[in-house]
Design a protein around this motif. Structure first.
Motif, PDB file in Angstrom:
ATOM      1  N   ARG A 128       0.849  -1.195   0.000  1.00 24.00           N
ATOM      2  CA  ARG A 128       0.000   0.000   0.000  1.00 24.00           C
ATOM      3  C   ARG A 128       0.883   1.243   0.000  1.00 24.00           C
ATOM      4  NH1 ARG A 128       0.241   2.086   5.098  1.00 24.00           N
ATOM      5  NH2 ARG A 128       0.939   0.681   6.758  1.00 24.00           N
ATOM      6  N   ASP A 129       0.295   2.379  -0.344  1.00 20.86           N
ATOM      7  CA  ASP A 129       1.036   3.638  -0.250  1.00 20.86           C
ATOM      8  C   ASP A 129       1.292   3.959   1.223  1.00 20.86           C
ATOM      9  OD1 ASP A 129       0.704   3.752  -2.949  1.00 20.86           O
ATOM     10  OD2 ASP A 129      -0.758   5.380  -2.947  1.00 20.86           O
ATOM     11  N   LYS A 130       2.468   4.482   1.495  1.00 21.15           N
ATOM     12  CA  LYS A 130       2.780   4.866   2.878  1.00 21.15           C
ATOM     13  C   LYS A 130       3.516   6.193   2.879  1.00 21.15           C
ATOM     14  CE  LYS A 130       5.199   3.578   7.108  1.00 21.15           C
ATOM     15  NZ  LYS A 130       6.148   2.648   7.753  1.00 21.15           N
ATOM     16  N   PRO A 131       2.972   7.217   3.551  1.00 23.89           N
ATOM     17  CA  PRO A 131       3.689   8.500   3.653  1.00 23.89           C
ATOM     18  C   PRO A 131       4.897   8.355   4.562  1.00 23.89           C
ATOM     19  CG  PRO A 131       1.717   8.544   5.002  1.00 23.89           C
ATOM     20  CD  PRO A 131       1.668   7.255   4.237  1.00 23.89           C
ATOM     21  N   GLY A 132       5.953   9.107   4.258  1.00 22.95           N
ATOM     22  CA  GLY A 132       7.149   9.084   5.081  1.00 22.95           C
ATOM     23  C   GLY A 132       7.072  10.101   6.209  1.00 22.95           C
ATOM     24  N   ARG A 133       8.137  10.140   7.013  1.00 19.41           N
ATOM     25  CA  ARG A 133       8.143  11.041   8.165  1.00 19.41           C
ATOM     26  C   ARG A 133       8.070  12.507   7.723  1.00 19.41           C
ATOM     27  NH1 ARG A 133      10.556   8.107  12.480  1.00 19.41           N
ATOM     28  NH2 ARG A 133      10.171   5.898  12.078  1.00 19.41           N
ATOM     29  N   MET A 134       8.709  12.845   6.588  1.00 21.06           N
ATOM     30  CA  MET A 134       8.674  14.226   6.101  1.00 21.06           C
ATOM     31  C   MET A 134       7.233  14.663   5.842  1.00 21.06           C
ATOM     32  SD  MET A 134      11.831  15.352   5.765  1.00 21.06           S
ATOM     33  CE  MET A 134      13.523  14.822   5.462  1.00 21.06           C
ATOM     34  N   GLU A 135       6.501  13.800   5.193  1.00 18.17           N
ATOM     35  CA  GLU A 135       5.124  14.110   4.811  1.00 18.17           C
ATOM     36  C   GLU A 135       4.231  14.235   6.039  1.00 18.17           C
ATOM     37  OE1 GLU A 135       2.040  12.334   1.466  1.00 18.17           O
ATOM     38  OE2 GLU A 135       4.080  11.564   1.592  1.00 18.17           O
ATOM     39  N   VAL A 136       4.393  13.303   6.980  1.00 19.34           N
ATOM     40  CA  VAL A 136       3.574  13.303   8.188  1.00 19.34           C
ATOM     41  C   VAL A 136       3.877  14.537   9.047  1.00 19.34           C
ATOM     42  CG1 VAL A 136       3.106  12.067  10.343  1.00 19.34           C
ATOM     43  CG2 VAL A 136       3.381  10.791   8.208  1.00 19.34           C
ATOM     44  N   ALA A 137       5.138  14.974   9.013  1.00 21.91           N
ATOM     45  CA  ALA A 137       5.548  16.113   9.847  1.00 21.91           C
ATOM     46  C   ALA A 137       5.252  17.463   9.211  1.00 21.91           C
ATOM     47  CB  ALA A 137       7.043  16.027  10.147  1.00 21.91           C
ATOM     48  N   SER A 138       4.693  17.487   8.013  1.00 27.33           N
ATOM     49  CA  SER A 138       4.443  18.754   7.329  1.00 27.33           C
ATOM     50  C   SER A 138       3.584  19.681   8.188  1.00 27.33           C
ATOM     51  CB  SER A 138       3.760  18.505   5.985  1.00 27.33           C
ATOM     52  OG  SER A 138       3.697  19.706   5.242  1.00 27.33           O
ATOM     53  N   GLY A 139       4.039  20.910   8.355  1.00 22.61           N
ATOM     54  CA  GLY A 139       3.371  21.863   9.231  1.00 22.61           C
ATOM     55  C   GLY A 139       3.916  21.855  10.640  1.00 22.61           C
ATOM     56  N   GLY A 140       4.677  20.799  10.969  1.00 19.93           N
ATOM     57  CA  GLY A 140       5.214  20.646  12.319  1.00 19.93           C
ATOM     58  C   GLY A 140       6.728  20.606  12.331  1.00 19.93           C
ATOM     59  N   THR A 141       7.251  19.809  13.259  1.00 18.38           N
ATOM     60  CA  THR A 141       8.688  19.761  13.510  1.00 18.38           C
ATOM     61  C   THR A 141       9.199  18.332  13.409  1.00 18.38           C
ATOM     62  OG1 THR A 141       8.569  21.678  14.985  1.00 18.38           O
ATOM     63  CG2 THR A 141      10.496  20.261  15.206  1.00 18.38           C
ATOM     64  N   LEU A 142      10.348  18.189  12.769  1.00 15.86           N
ATOM     65  CA  LEU A 142      11.004  16.886  12.632  1.00 15.86           C
ATOM     66  C   LEU A 142      12.360  16.968  13.322  1.00 15.86           C
ATOM     67  CD1 LEU A 142      10.622  14.093  11.294  1.00 15.86           C
ATOM     68  CD2 LEU A 142      11.824  14.978   9.302  1.00 15.86           C
ATOM     69  N   PHE A 143      12.558  16.127  14.325  1.00 15.15           N
ATOM     70  CA  PHE A 143      13.815  16.099  15.066  1.00 15.15           C
ATOM     71  C   PHE A 143      14.668  14.960  14.539  1.00 15.15           C
ATOM     72  CE2 PHE A 143      15.953  14.537  19.139  1.00 15.15           C
ATOM     73  CZ  PHE A 143      17.068  15.340  18.951  1.00 15.15           C
ATOM     74  N   LEU A 144      15.801  15.314  13.938  1.00 15.35           N
ATOM     75  CA  LEU A 144      16.735  14.332  13.374  1.00 15.35           C
ATOM     76  C   LEU A 144      17.880  14.133  14.359  1.00 15.35           C
ATOM     77  CD1 LEU A 144      16.864  15.711   9.709  1.00 15.35           C
ATOM     78  CD2 LEU A 144      15.420  13.859  10.604  1.00 15.35           C
ATOM     79  N   ASP A 145      17.816  13.055  15.124  1.00  8.42           N
ATOM     80  CA  ASP A 145      18.855  12.788  16.112  1.00  8.42           C
ATOM     81  C   ASP A 145      19.974  11.966  15.482  1.00  8.42           C
ATOM     82  OD1 ASP A 145      20.167  12.795  18.500  1.00  8.42           O
ATOM     83  OD2 ASP A 145      18.835  11.382  19.510  1.00  8.42           O
ATOM     84  N   GLU A 146      21.200  12.211  15.939  1.00  2.00           N
ATOM     85  CA  GLU A 146      22.403  11.530  15.453  1.00  2.00           C
ATOM     86  C   GLU A 146      22.585  11.698  13.946  1.00  2.00           C
ATOM     87  OE1 GLU A 146      24.584  10.859  17.386  1.00  2.00           O
ATOM     88  OE2 GLU A 146      23.545  10.585  19.289  1.00  2.00           O
ATOM     89  N   ILE A 147      22.501  12.933  13.491  1.00  5.83           N
ATOM     90  CA  ILE A 147      22.653  13.217  12.068  1.00  5.83           C
ATOM     91  C   ILE A 147      24.080  12.949  11.592  1.00  5.83           C
ATOM     92  CG2 ILE A 147      23.253  15.681  12.255  1.00  5.83           C
ATOM     93  CD1 ILE A 147      21.124  15.994   9.895  1.00  5.83           C
ATOM     94  N   GLY A 148      25.016  12.923  12.525  1.00  2.00           N
ATOM     95  CA  GLY A 148      26.395  12.620  12.167  1.00  2.00           C
ATOM     96  C   GLY A 148      26.605  11.185  11.725  1.00  2.00           C
ATOM     97  N   ASP A 149      25.604  10.321  11.938  1.00  2.00           N
ATOM     98  CA  ASP A 149      25.717   8.919  11.536  1.00  2.00           C
ATOM     99  C   ASP A 149      25.261   8.674  10.101  1.00  2.00           C
ATOM    100  OD1 ASP A 149      26.622   8.371  14.050  1.00  2.00           O
ATOM    101  OD2 ASP A 149      24.743   7.523  14.802  1.00  2.00           O
ATOM    102  N   LEU A 150      24.727   9.708   9.435  1.00  5.15           N
ATOM    103  CA  LEU A 150      24.237   9.529   8.065  1.00  5.15           C
ATOM    104  C   LEU A 150      25.383   9.267   7.095  1.00  5.15           C
ATOM    105  CD1 LEU A 150      21.466  12.153   7.225  1.00  5.15           C
ATOM    106  CD2 LEU A 150      21.233   9.695   7.497  1.00  5.15           C
ATOM    107  N   SER A 151      25.177   8.339   6.169  1.00  7.72           N
ATOM    108  CA  SER A 151      26.173   8.108   5.124  1.00  7.72           C
ATOM    109  C   SER A 151      26.177   9.293   4.160  1.00  7.72           C
ATOM    110  CB  SER A 151      25.838   6.828   4.354  1.00  7.72           C
ATOM    111  OG  SER A 151      24.674   7.024   3.565  1.00  7.72           O
ATOM    112  N   LEU A 152      27.242   9.431   3.391  1.00  7.90           N
ATOM    113  CA  LEU A 152      27.339  10.537   2.430  1.00  7.90           C
ATOM    114  C   LEU A 152      26.207  10.488   1.410  1.00  7.90           C
ATOM    115  CD1 LEU A 152      31.194  10.595   1.874  1.00  7.90           C
ATOM    116  CD2 LEU A 152      29.826  12.390   2.948  1.00  7.90           C
ATOM    117  N   GLN A 153      25.829   9.284   0.994  1.00  3.48           N
ATOM    118  CA  GLN A 153      24.748   9.147   0.015  1.00  3.48           C
ATOM    119  C   GLN A 153      23.432   9.672   0.582  1.00  3.48           C
ATOM    120  OE1 GLN A 153      24.095   5.134  -1.313  1.00  3.48           O
ATOM    121  NE2 GLN A 153      22.454   5.698  -2.727  1.00  3.48           N
TER     122      GLN A 153
END
Length: 205
Positions: A50-75
């Motif tokens: 089924r279609d599933k909205p992601g966190r960006m879409e669900v958080a639209s209008g609000g706030t998204l807290f990205l914890d441990e952003i230093g762990d993201l790969s370059l890609q």
């Protein structure tokens, strides 16, 4: 500690009546990053029934807290940077561009300047995120916060476990203040939870 500050910023912001979503980026496998953040369309992969909205879409209008952003790969940093610049994204399996009005709070326990010097974190993403930095010293360097947090956690776990613990004994306070808390606020929270669970009367000794 980072989560507490992020929620405090959210509750005192103009978006306080909107959604707050917290994501620990270090816990998301790289192959699931896009579908978690941007969502997916039915049939995009084997289990996409089924279609599933992601966190960006669900958080639209609000706030998204990205914890441990230093762990993201370059890609994955490239994909996040594109959204931050364009404010648009596409679900996995779709070419349709969607827009989301999201306020970001990002946090990390790693030194991003050192990661940039080692070419492990993109400079353009760093400067895109580093608009209003808040530096949080270790709890061992914030002794004045130890008892404030301990009292907060005491109230929290009294409510959770149906207890009525009214105070901490002087020896307990001295131990809390003398300890160096290598695990920071999370360790203090776990310590207080254990103390509340095992307390036999209205005082923690």
């Amino acid at each position: 500690g980072k989560d507490l500050i992020a929620r405090a910023l959210f509750h005192h912001s103009p978006r306080c009546n909107q959604v707050f979503i917290s994501i620990d980026l270090g816990s998301i496998p790289e192959q699931l990053f896009e579908s978690e953040l941007f969502g997916y369309e039915k049939g995009a992969f084997t289990d996409a029934r089924r279609d599933k909205p992601g966190r960006m879409e669900v958080a639209s209008g609000g706030t998204l807290f990205l914890d441990e952003i230093g762990d993201l790969s370059l890609q994955m940093q490239v994909k996040l940077l594109r959204f931050l610049q364009e404010k648009t994204f596409s679900r996995v399996g779709s070419n349709r561009e969607l827009h989301a009005d999201v306020r970001f709070i990002a946090a990390t326990s790693r030194n991003l300047e050192e990661l940039m010097a080692a070419s492990k974190f993109r400079e353009d993403l760093y400067y895109r995120l580093n608009i209003f930095p808040i530096v949080m010293p270790d709890l061992s360097k914030r002794k004045g916060d130890v008892m404030l947090l301990a009292e907060h956690f005491l109230s929290k776990f009294n409510l959770k476990y149906g207890k009525d613990i009214k105070r901490l004994s002087t020896p307990a306070i001295n131990m809390l203040m003398a300890y160096h808390w290598p695990g920071n606020v999370r360790e203090l929270e776990n310590c207080m939870e254990r103390a509340v669970i095992t307390a036999q009367d209205d005082c923690i000794y």
